[in-house]
Design an enzyme around this catalytic site. Sequence first.
Site, PDB file in Angstrom:
ATOM      1  CE  LYS A  53      -6.319  -0.631   4.822  1.00 40.57           C
ATOM      2  NZ  LYS A  53      -7.625  -0.882   4.165  1.00 40.57           N
TER       3      LYS A  53
ATOM      4  CE1 TYR B  90      -6.322  -7.421  -7.140  1.00 43.48           C
ATOM      5  CE2 TYR B  90      -6.512  -8.327  -4.941  1.00 43.48           C
ATOM      6  CZ  TYR B  90      -6.292  -7.259  -5.772  1.00 43.48           C
ATOM      7  OH  TYR B  90      -6.044  -6.018  -5.247  1.00 43.48           O
TER       8      TYR B  90
ATOM      9  NE  ARG C  30      -3.527  -2.182   2.871  1.00 36.68           N
ATOM     10  CZ  ARG C  30      -3.263  -3.317   3.531  1.00 36.68           C
ATOM     11  NH1 ARG C  30      -2.063  -3.473   4.095  1.00 36.68           N
ATOM     12  NH2 ARG C  30      -4.166  -4.261   3.637  1.00 36.68           N
TER      13      ARG C  30
ATOM     14  NE  ARG D 248      -3.013  -3.554  -1.365  1.00 34.27           N
ATOM     15  CZ  ARG D 248      -2.521  -4.343  -0.407  1.00 34.27           C
ATOM     16  NH1 ARG D 248      -1.220  -4.545  -0.317  1.00 34.27           N
ATOM     17  NH2 ARG D 248      -3.327  -4.942   0.449  1.00 34.27           N
TER      18      ARG D 248
ATOM     19  CG  HIS E 219      -4.673   0.677  -3.967  1.00 39.53           C
ATOM     20  ND1 HIS E 219      -3.981   0.663  -2.775  1.00 39.53           N
ATOM     21  CD2 HIS E 219      -5.693  -0.209  -3.814  1.00 39.53           C
ATOM     22  CE1 HIS E 219      -4.575  -0.164  -1.921  1.00 39.53           C
ATOM     23  NE2 HIS E 219      -5.604  -0.704  -2.532  1.00 39.53           N
TER      24      HIS E 219
ATOM     25  CG  HIS F 111      -6.263  -8.659   1.348  1.00 41.55           C
ATOM     26  ND1 HIS F 111      -6.432  -9.106   0.057  1.00 41.55           N
ATOM     27  CD2 HIS F 111      -6.078  -7.313   1.254  1.00 41.55           C
ATOM     28  CE1 HIS F 111      -6.363  -8.087  -0.785  1.00 41.55           C
ATOM     29  NE2 HIS F 111      -6.150  -6.991  -0.076  1.00 41.55           N
TER      30      HIS F 111
END
Length: 299
Positions: A173, A280, A149, A248, A245, A271
């Site tokens: 995150k 994806y 990110r 990414r 992004h 994730h």
Amino acid sequence: MSWRKEIKAFEYYLKIERSLSPNSILAYIQDVEKLAAYLEKRDAELSPLDVKLQHLRYFVNDLASLEISEFTQARIISGIKAFYKFLIYEDKMEENPAMLLEAPKLTRKLPDTLNYLEIEKMLETIELGSPEGHRNRAMLEILYSSGLRVSELVNLKIGHIYADIGFLRILGKGNKERLVPIGSDAKKYLNIYLDDVRRQQTIARGHEEYVFLNRRGKKLTRVMVFLVIKKLAGQAGIRKKVSPHTFRHSFATHLIEGGADLRAVQEMLGHESITTTEIYTHLDREYLRQVLNTFHPRK
């Protein structure tokens, strides 16, 4: 009980107990402040504890009338739900007025990606005769090689580079750490930047550990990375909307197309849920459909 006081307490909770990133905290607070401003305008005496489901539905209906995107509406509603869960958690309310608040159903939009040729064009557009050129090449190589990110890129520190084993330690995150591999090309250009450019810079106090610096020796901002990539995409003649992004998304898409295990891609992207990574696989199926339509004789 004032809105300002409870929003401040909510902010403290998100920071200390949830350990959310500054950007996530800001988004939550702004969402609740929108609700507070709306309700105070309708009824100045209405406190957070007085709010009922009907008040929230009025607010959501007004959001929809402003032609705000479904995604933005859903995010704001999510912020409001989190705020009232916090008030319940703190025993300030017994019934949650947001529990039955419905968000718009989102159509899952596949992210924009670059194909390998487009990525090559952008990389070749970078002029390596300048310090910024070497820095930018290293940044883009890492974004594509490791799927970071933009916030993870600008906060990458020297001590988080494990060049001997080819990994980066990333703080993602919720302050969750993960190890991600770095490709040989990315490692090569990163070493050139560190040895031949960054080492020659005068680094501002407090920024010594950050990898990517601006001309003043301070760590790059997210906005600066966006601007660099937008400029390079234009110079490469790419008409798509390209952002950090996008690299990414391209990283993940090319791995899935190449047959990579979904769990491995989830781990590298950081994730929390594999459901997020599964988008994806949808992108991959769309790619296969395009191949069929383009090349099959009985399409």
